[in-house]
Design an enzyme around this catalytic site. Structure first.
Site, PDB file in Angstrom:
ATOM      1  N   GLU A 110      -9.739   5.473   3.611  1.00 45.74           N
ATOM      2  CA  GLU A 110     -10.588   4.329   4.157  1.00 45.74           C
ATOM      3  C   GLU A 110      -9.572   3.054   4.307  1.00 45.74           C
ATOM      4  O   GLU A 110      -8.685   3.089   3.722  1.00 45.74           O
ATOM      5  CB  GLU A 110     -11.684   3.808   3.108  1.00 45.74           C
ATOM      6  CG  GLU A 110     -11.126   2.974   1.990  1.00 45.74           C
ATOM      7  CD  GLU A 110     -10.208   3.423   1.034  1.00 45.74           C
ATOM      8  OE1 GLU A 110     -10.136   4.797   0.701  1.00 45.74           O
ATOM      9  OE2 GLU A 110      -9.711   2.502   0.331  1.00 45.74           O
ATOM     10  N   SER A 127       1.900  -9.740  -0.882  1.00 42.55           N
ATOM     11  CA  SER A 127       1.593  -8.069  -0.692  1.00 42.55           C
ATOM     12  C   SER A 127       1.827  -7.487   0.733  1.00 42.55           C
ATOM     13  O   SER A 127       1.919  -6.415   0.750  1.00 42.55           O
ATOM     14  CB  SER A 127       0.075  -8.101  -1.147  1.00 42.55           C
ATOM     15  OG  SER A 127      -0.516  -8.937  -0.179  1.00 42.55           O
ATOM     16  N   LYS A 179       0.524  -1.278  -0.047  1.00 43.61           N
ATOM     17  CA  LYS A 179      -0.097  -0.150   0.058  1.00 43.61           C
ATOM     18  C   LYS A 179       0.832   1.221  -0.034  1.00 43.61           C
ATOM     19  O   LYS A 179       0.504   2.377  -0.409  1.00 43.61           O
ATOM     20  CB  LYS A 179      -0.765   0.056   1.268  1.00 43.61           C
ATOM     21  CG  LYS A 179      -1.851  -1.193   1.293  1.00 43.61           C
ATOM     22  CD  LYS A 179      -3.443  -0.945   0.354  1.00 43.61           C
ATOM     23  CE  LYS A 179      -3.905  -2.232   0.574  1.00 43.61           C
ATOM     24  NZ  LYS A 179      -5.203  -2.299  -0.488  1.00 43.61           N
TER      25      LYS A 179
END
Ligand code: PLP
Lengths: 267, 426
Positions: B137, B408, B115
């Protein structure tokens, strides 16, 4: 001229703003919402918006969210919403559906337009459908003789206001403030400016909504807009009522207060 | 970024040059994509946000072709986020899988997941646009932590919306965000998970758009988010492609990634889209099993509709109401998916399959015990998927397949969930 346009023209002929009231279908119950819409019309609302409850109401504040969630929890469907439209439209008041886009696309764009017209509905207000995405809806609405209201906002450029008003039929919805539905203490000062900017591009009536909750605010908006739209304040009357009967009384009383206000606004 | 990773308008066109029908990247207001199931993506959002989306689109397009922006982003990615991330050959897992498994180590990035790539890009854009407040969010909390981190780094006010249910599942990340100075607002509406956090963030944005930028956490939502987030995440695949070539002398046979909204997957896939020999596999959260209805597999178990501003595959009932999603992994617990995945699915370029909670947790344990790597439960879905496709590929190719798995994120945040699942004490 559509029935909606006629009612707006009649208000204009009386030199007053039209009064437009919103309530979601299915709150406090399907029949209860029909009764509430009728009480609103008896109290003096000229045009009604029937909300189609949706699971992800991004443009709605806590009051409408609460009512809509209760309607969904009770199992309301699009078919029930159409029944509510029929119940409201039977009074003769132009009845619009206010809905997010996905329920309509899922129902079938043309099928929904046909069903809405058959229920006596006058058209739609679709807050998350911008003109660029609306080709299918415009075609369906035209095929079934429905008006189509799109929104303009304070942040809309002149170019976007032109684009939006071009496809509006019935009226243009001017969102008076930046934010979600709900009552506010004061009417935003820039609403008047937005109405003026919108009128530069269109002859279609411009109605103002978001945040109008009482007679004082309604009179203020009625001074410069063709219509005053009130939603959360009506919904709150139903939420706060101890029982259905007193909810209807409160809704009718608010409609009367607002109806008087839109007649005073230009004096 | 590495040299060939510069993200320019040409990439989108180049990546899809070989496919038919062609996506339509032009649109006068955005980049709708046309697939066999019709128009995907788009901008189904209130008019009040159109100016902000246009401003963001313009800033993003300018930055794409601006060497100064790219140099700045590259600087932060290399000196702050720990890029390029490693490619680790998973020897012991490979032996069990019957495939040569290479792990792209996004778990080693600063803040612990992929991210950060997207967030650094969007935070730099925020600065360029002169806005001082960001909202985000978050589901698993990884995007929220990355946003809070970038906000601290670039001196921005930061508010993160998080479903109440997720604040419980990912309590550690809530503490991290608060420690970093962000305000975390639990959202108690609807299903109290990621979709409701997005609704609340959109409400905030509509209200405060003048001085606020929305750091969207995945490659979904209205245009420009799907393309912009893809471009910021794309470095994963660009690096991994090069690293795999260096290590093995060839391209991998398959790339596997988990798919929530789709940012790590599109980031891993995009550089490989033109490489027709490379199979692309997206693993969605199968929850208790797609057949039970308790899942978050939007592509395999959903239908095309509109949610959060885009037309894509979503979980919905017959009347278009969004259905609640279910997954043991908060980051995959979302009833939609980015429109570019819908497109890759429709044209058959990528394959999407569900992985159940049980399969993911088995893979989670296996990766811990064979490689000494505790993955995020999200990423464990990709590992489980790789284990599933390994024998299939082996049979098809007649040799040991090479599978690139995008790891990830790391699993620290999931220790409570995992301990509970395996009946361990924490
Ligand atoms: C580690 C990790 N992987 C994957 C995801 C899923 O998001 P996306 O599909 O956008 O990569 C998340 C989301 O929170 C995450 O934290």
């Amino acid at each position: 001229m559509s029935k909606l346009a006629e009612v707006l023209a009649a208000a204009k002929a009386e030199d007053r703003a039209a009064l437009i009231g919103y309530l979601p279908a299915g709150y406090p119950s399907v029949d209860g919402s029909i009764a509430a819409l009728r009480a609103m019309i008896e109290g003096g609302v000229d045009i009604v918006e029937v909300g189609l409850p949706y699971s992800d109401p991004q443009m709605d504040g806590p009051v409408i969210q609460k009512a809509v969630q209760a309607a969904l929890d009770a199992g309301i469907t699009t078919l029930d919403v159409l029944r509510v439209v029929e119940g409201a439209a039977a009074t003769g008041a132009p009845t619009l559906v206010m809905s997010y886009w996905n329920p309509i696309e899922r129902f079938g764009t043309d099928r929904f337009a046909a069903a809405l017209a058959a229920a006596g509905g006058a058209g739609t207000i679709l807050p998350d459908l911008i003109p660029e995405e609306a080709d299918d809806w415009i075609a369906a609405a035209d095929a079934h003789g429905l008006d189509r209201v799109f929104l303009v906002a304070q942040t809309s450029t002149g170019e976007r206001i032109a684009l939006t008003t071009e496809v509006c039929r019935g009226f243009v919805y001017a969102a008076s403030l930046m934010g979600v539905t709900g009552t506010r203490d004061a009417v935003s000062g820039s609403a008047k400016d937005l109405v003026a900017r919108t009128r530069e591009h269109t002859e279609v009536p411009v109605c103002v909504g978001l945040g109008v909750s009482n007679g004082v605010q309604a009179a203020e908006v009625a001074a410069f807009a063709d219509g005053v739209i009130v939603g959360s304040a009506f919904v709150r009357r139903l939420i706060e009522a101890p029982d259905e009967a007193s909810g209807l009384v409160a809704v009718r009383a608010l409609a009367e207060e607002l109806a008087e206000a839109v007649r005073k606004g230009r004096r | 970024m590495t040299d060939d990773s510069a993200f320019s308008d040409a990439f989108f066109a180049a990546s899809y040059a070989h496919v038919s029908p062609q996506p339509d990247p032009a649109g006068h207001y955005g980049e709708p994509v046309y697939g066999p199931s019709g128009k995907l993506g788009g901008r189904f959002m209130p008019e009040a946000l159109m100016a902000a989306l246009a401003e963001l689109t313009e800033a993003y397009h300018k930055s794409k072709n601006d060497p100064a922006f790219q140099a700045e982003l590259t600087h932060w990615l290399r000196t702050y986020a720990n890029r390029p991330s490693l490619l680790t050959e998973a020897h012991r897992l490979s032996a069990q899988a019957g495939a040569r498994i290479l792990l792209k180590r996004e778990d080693l990035n600063h803040t612990g997941s992929h991210k950060i790539n997207n967030v650094l890009g969007q935070a730099l854009l925020t600065r360029r646009m002169g806005k001082k407040r960001v909202i985000a969010e978050t589901g698993a909390g990884q995007h929220g932590v990355a946003s809070a981190t970038a906000a601290a780094l670039f001196d921005l006010e930061c508010v993160v919306y998080m479903g109440e249910e997720d604040t419980r599942r990912q309590a550690l990340n809530v503490a991290r965000m608060r420690m970093l100075g962000a305000e975390v607002i639990p959202v108690s509406a609807g299903s109290r998970t990621l979709k409701d956090a997005i609704n609340e963030a959109i409400r905030d944005w509509v209200t405060n758009v003048e001085h606020t930028n929305y750091l969207f956490g995945t490659a979904a939502g209205p245009h420009p988010f799907p393309s912009m987030v893809r471009d910021f995440a794309r470095i994963i695949g660009v690096e991994a492609r090069k690293q795999t070539l260096e290590l093995t002398g060839a391209l991998p046979d398959a790339v596997a990634a988990c798919v929530g909204g789709g940012s790590n997957a599109i980031g891993a896939f995009h550089a490989f889209v033109p490489d027709e020999s490379v199979r692309l596999y997206g693993f969605e959260a199968g929850g208790s099993g797609v057949e039970t209805g308790l899942h978050a597999a939007s592509i395999t178990g959903g239908a095309v509709g509109v949610l959060h501003g885009a037309r894509t595959y979503i979980l919905q009932d017959e009347f278009g109401q969004t259905l609640p999603s279910h997954s043991i992994s908060a980051g995959l617990d979302y009833p939609g998916v980015g429109p570019e995945h819908a497109y890759l699915h429709d044209i058959g370029r990528a394959r999407y399959e569900p992985v159940t909670d049980a399969e993911a947790m088995e893979a989670f344990r296996l990766l811990c015990r064979t490689e000494g790597i505790i993955p995020a439960i999200e990423s464990a879905h990709a590992v489980a998927g790789a284990l599933r496709i390994a024998p299939r590929l082996r049979a098809e190719l007649g040799r040991e397949p090479v599978i690139l798995v995008n790891l990830s994120g790391r699993g620290d945040k999931d220790m409570h969930t995992a301990a509970q699942y395996f009946g361990m004490e924490v």
